[in-house]
Design a protein around this motif. Structure first.
Motif: not given
Length: 161
Positions: A94-104, A108-123
Motif C-alpha cells: 500500500x502506497x500512502x500519499x493522499x490528501x489531506x495529510x491527516x487522512x494518511x 494506515x490504521x484501517x488497513x494495517x492488519x490486511x497489508x504486508x508492506x506500506x510505502x509512505x511518502x513525504x517522511x
C-alpha cells in the motif's frame, strides 16, 4: 525486495502512479488507485484498465487543520478495504500519499492488519504529517533519504532488506 499480491495506492502522484501502473502491469498484479481529487483523477484516468482500477471518492469537504476529520476517506472505508480477485484478502503493498495529510495515518490504521508492506511518502515531513507515533509501532522499517521527499517502508510481517 519483491512483494506479491494486489497493490493499493492512496493518492495519485505525478510520477508514482504511472510507474506503479507499468510495474503492476508487467508483473500482472492488480492495482487500485484511490483519490478524492477530481483534477488528479481526470488527469490520470487514462491509466484505467482491467487490472488498474482508479477510484474517485467523495463524501464531504475536508476541513483544514489536524483537529478536523476527513469525511471523504472515512465515508469510503470499504473502498480501501475491498480487494477484488484475490483469495488472500491482503494488500501486498500500500502506497500512502493522499490528501489531506491527516487522512494518511487514519488510512494506515484501517488497513494495517490486511497489508504486508506500506510505502509512505513525504517522511521528511515527520512533524507535519505526525507519523512518529504510528511508525514506532511497526516491527520493521527502512528509511530512504537519498532524495527528497523521503520515503519509508514499513511492515509488521517481514524484514525489509
Amino acid at each position: 525486495m519483491r512483494t506479491e499480491g494486489p497493490v493499493l495506492e492512496l493518492g495519485i502522484g505525478e510520477y508514482s502512479s504511472v510507474i506503479m501502473h507499468e510495474i503492476c502491469e508487467k508483473q500482472r498484479r492488480y492495482l487500485k488507485t484511490v483519490t478524492q481529487d477530481e483534477k488528479w483523477h481526470k488527469k490520470y484516468e487514462f491509466l484505467s484498465s482491467p487490472t488498474h482500477e482508479i477510484v474517485l471518492i467523495s463524501g464531504g469537504p475536508n476541513l483544514p487543520g489536524w483537529e478536523h476529520q476527513h469525511p471523504a476517506w472515512e465515508n469510503n472505508t470499504e473502498v480501501i478495504k475491498t480487494i477484488p480477485n484475490t483469495t488472500e484478502g491482503r494488500w501486498g503493498l500500500a502506497m500512502i500519499d493522499q490528501a489531506p495529510g491527516n487522512a494518511r495515518i487514519w488510512s494506515m490504521k484501517q488497513i494495517r492488519n490486511m497489508t504486508d508492506f506500506f510505502i509512505v511518502h513525504d517522511t521528511d515531513e515527520m512533524k507535519h504529517y505526525r507519523y512518529g507515533p504510528i511508525f514506532k509501532t511497526f516491527k520493521y522499517s527502512k528509511w530512504y533519504q537519498r532524495l527528497k521527499p523521503y520515503t519509508t517502508v514499513l511492515s509488521d510481517l517481514r524484514e525489509i532488506p
